[in-house]
Design an enzyme around this catalytic site. Structure first.
Site, PDB file in Angstrom:
ATOM      1  N   GLU A 176      77.046  75.877  54.787  1.00 14.73           N
ATOM      2  CA  GLU A 176      75.972  76.855  54.647  1.00 14.73           C
ATOM      3  C   GLU A 176      75.462  76.959  53.214  1.00 14.73           C
ATOM      4  O   GLU A 176      74.464  77.631  52.954  1.00 14.73           O
ATOM      5  CB  GLU A 176      76.436  78.227  55.150  1.00 14.73           C
ATOM      6  CG  GLU A 176      77.616  78.844  54.420  1.00 14.73           C
ATOM      7  CD  GLU A 176      78.965  78.420  54.985  1.00 14.73           C
ATOM      8  OE1 GLU A 176      79.927  79.203  54.831  1.00 14.73           O
ATOM      9  OE2 GLU A 176      79.068  77.313  55.551  1.00 14.73           O
ATOM     10  N   CYS A 281      85.867  64.713  46.333  1.00  7.65           N
ATOM     11  CA  CYS A 281      87.255  64.493  46.728  1.00  7.65           C
ATOM     12  C   CYS A 281      87.781  63.172  46.190  1.00  7.65           C
ATOM     13  O   CYS A 281      88.985  62.927  46.200  1.00  7.65           O
ATOM     14  CB  CYS A 281      87.408  64.538  48.242  1.00  7.65           C
ATOM     15  SG  CYS A 281      86.618  63.175  49.103  1.00  7.65           S
TER      16      CYS A 281
END
Length: 499
Positions: A176, A281
């Site tokens: 979001e 990541c």
């Protein structure tokens, strides 16, 4: 205020929005839009549209599905400037990084252009008298992807392209925090010829995630995010009978041997540790020099290299990286900087308090460097996900090897050396899923597979490449016999193991 709605059955949902969430411009700190936070009713509509469209899409031959992939690739390339600007305006990464985000996703789409070959099954002629055995890969039906804020184009494309190329319908629940690019990709999929209902976007928070994990019509879920949430998603999805792959956090290490080219190492670290504000990541937030001499020489080169980094707004072509995604994330990163200092590490370069003239309310964090970080520190054990580089010294090769091998995360690791034997030994023995040899961010090419070990991944199948094809399909094996009355004297054939 601009409202970002779901994309269901080819159009906006138009559902009453009981809840919304702000979408910020990280460069200024201002709210630029509101995204609808959907619930069960939105998901049910998306599943109904997917259920109606998927059987015909699965029946479409793989070559025709591949043509949609070709068309989509061309459309994204034609619109990449618009997409990159949209991505940077919500995430904060500089335009060059946003284009890289999109391009790495397109590489998986390129792999999917060859999906007819990847879907070929196995065949054995004459497994017994008059008996042939063959296998086929068939789609699961409806799949879902739950994706993080840090790669709003790449990761949805990693998941969705393979899922759809293999004949599934795909429902995406993006972050979001930066939801506009996924919506724009949905429009481009339709323009490329994808049927309505095959790629849809539902926005939401935990309520939507739980609805996806519990929905009986969704057969598989792919997730990327933090490890605690990945573990939750995996357990809840599997308990609901789904196939789940859940990629978690990381604390990637870069081992620097005494014979390494330190100028190249420093150049690599500048991008791998600080690029995209460290919100990757596959970033390299820990560097492990072997021996104090290597550590001192490396630090001496790192300090001026860090001083030369330019932090700027995401549209500044000269900036090396931009702001982090939200004020809350900025506070979290700066909290970890304080924690690392409190734990006794040497704060060499402090990036807190960084401001940019004219953008004083932006979510900027300056590059930060620590030395003498030790494995017992929480700041080493946990993922900071910001522009923070920690030096953890190792006395020898074995200690350097043990650090990433013992860490709770096992996503990626790199070794910098001119010694082929050391590199080969390291790659074979390190307890980590993806290894770079003089490559700081070892993300595999699209036709190989992406996935870590330990708390960096839950589930047995990795993303993209043939592992992705396996995840989004199920194997059916057929044993066929066409007797003509002359084979084996007309006697029935019994497979020996079943006699």
């Amino acid at each position: 205020m601009r409202i970002i709605d779901h994309v269901i059955a080819g159009g906006t949902a138009g559902l009453a929005a009981a809840r919304t969430s702000p979408v910020y411009d990280p460069n200024t700190g201002a709210v630029q839009a509101e995204v609808v936070l959907g619930a069960q009713d939105a998901l049910d509509r998306a599943v109904a549209a997917a259920s109606a469209a998927q059987p015909a899409w699965a029946a479409t031959n793989p070559q025709r599905r591949a043509r949609v992939m070709f068309n989509f690739k061309a459309l994204v390339e034609a619109n990449i400037d618009e997409l990159a600007l949209m991505l940077s305006s919500e995430h904060g990464k500089v335009i060059a990084d946003s284009k890289g985000d999109i391009q790495r996703g397109l590489e998986v789409v390129e792999f999917c252009c060859g999906i007819p070959h990847a879907l070929k099954g196995e065949y054995t002629l004459g497994a017994g008298p008059g008996i042939d055995v063959y296998s086929m890969r068939q789609p699961l039906g409806i799949g879902a992807g739950i994706t993080p804020f840090n790669f709003p184009a790449m990761i949805p494309l990693w998941m969705g392209a393979v899922a759809m190329a293999t004949g599934n319908a795909f429902i995406l629940k993006p972050s979001e925090r930066d939801p506009s690019v996924p919506n724009r990709l949905a429009a481009l999929w339709l323009e490329a010829g994808l049927p309505e209902g095959i790629f849809q976007v539902v926005h939401g928070d935990k309520e939507m995630v739980d609805a996806i994990l519990d929905h009986p019509a969704i057969g598989a879920v792919s997730f990327v995010g933090s490890s605690d949430i990945a573990h939750y998603v995996y357990n809840r999805g599997v308990a609901a009978g789904k196939r789940v792959q859940a990629m978690g956090g990381a604390k990637n290490h870069g081992i620097v041997m005494p014979d390494a080219d330190l100028d190249q190492v420093v150049n690599d670290l500048a991008g791998a540790a600080f690029g995209s504000a460290g919100e990757r990541c596959m970033a390299l937030p820990v560097v492990v020099p072997v021996g104090d001499d290597t550590a001192e020489r490396l630090k001496a080169k790192l300090i001026p290299a860090i001083a030369a980094l330019k932090v700027g707004v995401s549209t500044d072509a000269a900036a090396h990286y931009g702001p982090v995604v939200t004020q809350a994330h900025k506070d979290k990163v700066e909290g970890w900087i304080q924690k690392c200092a409190d734990e006794g590490a040497q704060l060499v370069v402090d990036g807190r308090g960084f401001t940019l003239q004219g953008h004083e309310n932006g979510f900027f964090v300056g590059p930060t460097l620590f030395d003498h970080v030790t494995p017992d520190m929480d700041s080493y054990h946990n993922e900071i996900f910001g522009p923070v580089l920690q030096i953890v010294r190792a006395k020898d090769f074995e200690e350097a090897l043990s650090l990433p091998s013992r860490h709770q995360y096992g996503n990626g690791v790199a070794i910098f050396t001119r010694n082929g034997h050391a590199a080969r030994e390291f790659a074979a023995r390190v307890n980590v899923g993806m290894v770079g040899i003089n490559v700081p961010i070892p993300v595999p090419v699209a036709y190989h597979t992406f996935g870590g070990w330990k708390r960096s991944a839950f589930g047995d199948t990795n993303q993209h490449g043939m592992e992705g094809v396996k995840f989004w399909t199920k194997v059916k094996t057929v044993t066929a016999r066409w007797p003509d009355g002359s084979v084996d004297g007309g006697n029935a054939f019994v497979i020996p193991t079943m006699a």
